[in-house]
Design a protein around this motif. Structure first.
Motif: not given
Length: 255
Positions: A182-184, A188-191
Motif C-alpha cells: 500500500v502506497t501513500p 489518500r484514495r482510501l481516505d
C-alpha cells in the motif's frame, strides 16, 4: 417569507432550517411521524414547501402532504436526482413544482454552495425565482437546468464516482498479500472514499439506482477502461489532463 420544511430533523433539513431562520425567514418544520394533523400547521400559509426526504419515500410523503397544499403554494424538493422526483411531485401537486439539488452536503466545508434548480412544467418564472431567492438568502449560488440535464450530470459526477470507487476497492478487497504494498497515493484514495462507503453508502446506492442516466455513465466509463486494456494509456492521460488546463491551453481564463 414562510418556508415549510418537511423532514426538518434530517441532516440537510437541520442545515436548511438553521440557515433559513438565520436569514430572517419564518420557518416551520415537521418530521416523522407525518400525519395530516402534524403536517397541516407547518405547511399552512407557507410560500414554499420544501421536501427534505429521500427519493425512495417521496411518493409516500406526498400522499400526506399534497392534499394539504393550495394550488398557489410552490412545492420543491432537494433530492439528488430530478427526473423521477419531478414526475412524482407534479402528479401529486396541482400547483407549481420546482426541483432543487443543493450540490453540497450537510456539513459544507467552504462558502461555495451551488444549487441546481429545475423548473416544473406548471411553474411560472415568478415561482422559480421565489425558490431561487430562498437559497440565495442563505448564501447559495443557483443555476437553472432541466431534470434530464441534471440527471445526466449527476450520474457522471456523483454516481460514477461512487460506483467506480466501489468497483475498484471491491476488486482489491480480501487480498491480504496486497497490504505490504500500500502506497501513500492509495491511502489518500482510501481516505477520500471512507465516508462515502462507510457512512453514506445507502444514500449513494439509492441515488445511483434512482437515476435513469446511471447505466449510460457506467457504459461510458467502461469504454475508457477498454482503451486502457488495449494499452493506449497515454490517450487517457492526455484526455484526463483536461481538468488542469491552463490559461493558454484554453485561450481564456480558468473557470
Amino acid at each position: 417569507m414562510k418556508i415549510a420544511l418537511v423532514g426538518d430533523k434530517g441532516r440537510m433539513g437541520r442545515l436548511l432550517t438553521s440557515r433559513f431562520s438565520a436569514a430572517g425567514c419564518e420557518v416551520a418544520g415537521v418530521d416523522r411521524p407525518l400525519t395530516p394533523d402534524t403536517v397541516r400547521p407547518a405547511v399552512q400559509g407557507a410560500d414554499v414547501v420544501i421536501l427534505c426526504v429521500p427519493v425512495e419515500v417521496l411518493a409516500e410523503v406526498l400522499s400526506i402532504v399534497a392534499p394539504l397544499l393550495s394550488p398557489k403554494q410552490v412545492l420543491a424538493d432537494i433530492t439528488s436526482v430530478k427526473v423521477r422526483p419531478m414526475e412524482v411531485m407534479q402528479a401529486f401537486h396541482a400547483g407549481p413544482v420546482v426541483g432543487t439539488h443543493p450540490l453540497f452536503g450537510p456539513d459544507p466545508q467552504d462558502d461555495h454552495l451551488p444549487v441546481a434548480v429545475t423548473p416544473g412544467s406548471s411553474a411560472r418564472d415568478a415561482d422559480v425565482t421565489l425558490v431561487e431567492q430562498c437559497f440565495r438568502m442563505i448564501g447559495c449560488d443557483t443555476f437553472r437546468t432541466t431534470a434530464q440535464e441534471h440527471d445526466r450530470a449527476a450520474a457522471m459526477i456523483q454516481g460514477l464516482n461512487f460506483i467506480s470507487s466501489v468497483a475498484y476497492l471491491a476488486t482489491l478487497a480480501h487480498n491480504e498479500e496486497l497490504l505490504p504494498f500500500v502506497t501513500p497515493s492509495f491511502r489518500r484514495r482510501l481516505d477520500a472514499a471512507r465516508k462515502m462507503l462507510t457512512e453514506d453508502a445507502a444514500l449513494f446506492e439509492g441515488m445511483f439506482e434512482a437515476n435513469p442516466a446511471s447505466q449510460d455513465a457506467v457504459r461510458s466509463f467502461r469504454s475508457f477502461l477498454n482503451i486502457a486494456s488495449a494499452g493506449d494509456v497515454d490517450v487517457l492521460v492526455d484526455r484526463a489532463r483536461w481538468w488542469w488546463r491552463t490559461h493558454d491551453d484554453r485561450g481564456g481564463a480558468r473557470q
